[in-house]
Every structure is written in C-alpha cells, then in structure tokens.
Scaffold this motif. Sequence first.
Motif, mmCIF file in Angstrom:
data_model
loop_
_atom_site.group_PDB
_atom_site.id
_atom_site.type_symbol
_atom_site.label_atom_id
_atom_site.label_comp_id
_atom_site.label_asym_id
_atom_site.label_seq_id
_atom_site.Cartn_x
_atom_site.Cartn_y
_atom_site.Cartn_z
ATOM 1 N N SER A 42 46.003 46.021 44.387
ATOM 2 C CA SER A 42 46.007 44.836 43.530
ATOM 3 C C SER A 42 46.723 43.697 44.235
ATOM 4 C CB SER A 42 46.734 45.122 42.218
ATOM 5 O OG SER A 42 46.066 46.106 41.490
ATOM 6 N N GLU A 43 46.359 42.491 43.856
ATOM 7 C CA GLU A 43 47.094 41.314 44.326
ATOM 8 C C GLU A 43 47.391 40.458 43.115
ATOM 9 O OE1 GLU A 43 43.311 38.513 45.592
ATOM 10 O OE2 GLU A 43 44.598 39.332 47.132
ATOM 11 N N GLY A 44 48.450 39.652 43.218
ATOM 12 C CA GLY A 44 48.800 38.775 42.112
ATOM 13 C C GLY A 44 50.290 38.549 42.033
ATOM 14 N N LEU A 45 50.716 37.910 40.945
ATOM 15 C CA LEU A 45 52.108 37.528 40.762
ATOM 16 C C LEU A 45 52.984 38.749 40.533
ATOM 17 C CD1 LEU A 45 54.238 35.276 40.325
ATOM 18 C CD2 LEU A 45 53.700 35.449 37.890
ATOM 19 N N LEU A 46 54.061 38.824 41.303
ATOM 20 C CA LEU A 46 55.066 39.860 41.131
ATOM 21 C C LEU A 46 56.418 39.173 41.174
ATOM 22 C CD1 LEU A 46 55.692 42.929 40.927
ATOM 23 C CD2 LEU A 46 55.867 42.929 43.415
ATOM 24 N N LEU A 47 57.255 39.444 40.196
ATOM 25 C CA LEU A 47 58.597 38.885 40.161
ATOM 26 C C LEU A 47 59.551 39.840 40.859
ATOM 27 C CD1 LEU A 47 58.639 37.878 36.388
ATOM 28 C CD2 LEU A 47 58.102 36.417 38.332
ATOM 29 N N LEU A 48 60.489 39.283 41.637
ATOM 30 C CA LEU A 48 61.549 40.071 42.262
ATOM 31 C C LEU A 48 62.864 39.358 41.997
ATOM 32 C CD1 LEU A 48 58.990 40.049 44.601
ATOM 33 C CD2 LEU A 48 60.403 41.966 45.265
ATOM 34 N N THR A 49 63.929 40.118 41.759
ATOM 35 C CA THR A 49 65.217 39.517 41.466
ATOM 36 C C THR A 49 66.352 40.489 41.778
ATOM 37 O OG1 THR A 49 66.518 38.372 39.763
ATOM 38 C CG2 THR A 49 65.242 40.284 39.057
ATOM 39 N N SER B 220 69.127 38.222 50.046
ATOM 40 C CA SER B 220 69.707 39.089 49.030
ATOM 41 C C SER B 220 68.792 40.290 48.828
ATOM 42 C CB SER B 220 69.855 38.320 47.714
ATOM 43 O OG SER B 220 70.480 39.113 46.742
ATOM 44 N N ARG B 221 69.361 41.403 48.389
ATOM 45 C CA ARG B 221 68.524 42.566 48.065
ATOM 46 C C ARG B 221 67.942 42.338 46.676
ATOM 47 N NH1 ARG B 221 68.228 48.220 49.794
ATOM 48 N NH2 ARG B 221 67.383 49.432 48.064
ATOM 49 N N VAL B 222 66.633 42.224 46.606
ATOM 50 C CA VAL B 222 65.954 41.973 45.338
ATOM 51 C C VAL B 222 65.069 43.158 44.987
ATOM 52 C CG1 VAL B 222 66.022 39.460 45.512
ATOM 53 C CG2 VAL B 222 64.113 40.702 46.521
ATOM 54 N N TYR B 223 64.804 43.302 43.704
ATOM 55 C CA TYR B 223 64.045 44.428 43.193
ATOM 56 C C TYR B 223 62.813 43.924 42.439
ATOM 57 C CZ TYR B 223 68.465 46.681 44.162
ATOM 58 O OH TYR B 223 69.588 47.143 44.784
ATOM 59 N N PRO B 224 61.697 44.637 42.534
ATOM 60 C CA PRO B 224 60.508 44.224 41.786
ATOM 61 C C PRO B 224 60.721 44.364 40.282
ATOM 62 C CG PRO B 224 59.962 45.915 43.424
ATOM 63 C CD PRO B 224 61.446 45.803 43.381
ATOM 64 N N VAL B 225 60.216 43.402 39.531
ATOM 65 C CA VAL B 225 60.232 43.455 38.073
ATOM 66 C C VAL B 225 58.807 43.833 37.674
ATOM 67 C CG1 VAL B 225 60.641 42.185 35.937
ATOM 68 C CG2 VAL B 225 61.994 41.650 37.986
#
Length: 155
Positions: free
Chosen positions: A84-91, A72-77
């Motif tokens: 930087s590194e770390g948690l990134l939400l995509l939906t 699916s095409r998801v977008y960064p939240v």
Amino acid sequence: MIAGRVTVNGQTAHLGQRADPDRDEILVDGHPLAPRAEAVYILLNKPRGYVSTLSDERGRRTVAELVADCGSRVYPVGRLDLDSEGLLLLTNDGAWAQHLLHQSTRWKRRITSPYSDRWPARRPGWQPSPTWRGSPSAPPGWRCCGKLPEPRCWQ
C-alpha cells in the motif's frame, strides 16, 4: 519509586501520585529528570515496498529508513500494508498517538480511492495545491525530510 529514590517537590513520591514535569521538580537519586524531547510529527507519503514498522525480522525495507534523518526516534501511528501507499503519521509523542488510535476517541477512519466519487478532484470548486517536482508542496513552516528522489514526507 518503591525504594524511595524519587522525589516530587522535595517529598518522597509514592505509587499513583501524579506529577507534571513542566511544573513539578522531579528528582531521581537527587538528579533531575532529563528534559523531554521536542515533539516531532511527520506526515509521510509511504511508497509501496516499505513496511510500517521500525525494524523487520525478514529484512524488508521499513518506514524508519525514510525518516532516519529527522533527528528523533519516531514511531508509526497506525499501519499501511507492504504493497500500500499513502499517508502515514509518525511521531515521538506517544500520548498523541494513543489518543488518535484509541477507539474511545471515535475518530472516523476512512480509506478513499482516487477513483471514488468522493475524491476531492471531483468536487465542484476544488483546486489542486501548488506542486514542486510533481508532489504537493508543504504547508508554510514545514520542511521536506524524505530521502527519495521526490519529497515523500513533511515535518
């Protein structure tokens, strides 16, 4: 809508009218709307060297490359810097993303460091989660969707 091409439950729709695609019959030129795509939520451990966008005019690597096979095409939240590194939400769930990002929801946003006294490993009684290849394992029912040698995201 102004041209009268949209109907809701057999009645011509008007601007400002609300309709629920799950309960109402919505037609455009007599054809039903395409069904909504299933919501996708991805927790990505963004590595350094990737920009938090779907495309980059400078040709840098993007987080979209890391989740291209999620179906699916998801977008960064939100965003994380290139270095930087770390948690990134995509939906693909725009309403959920807007809810998280909008200031009226008053979510507490906090950046922590592994060197901080608040880091979970320093709290009494904290236990590390099981790992697989050195990365935290996924919660039950989740699957790895990363392309890197180590799993980087869970869906």
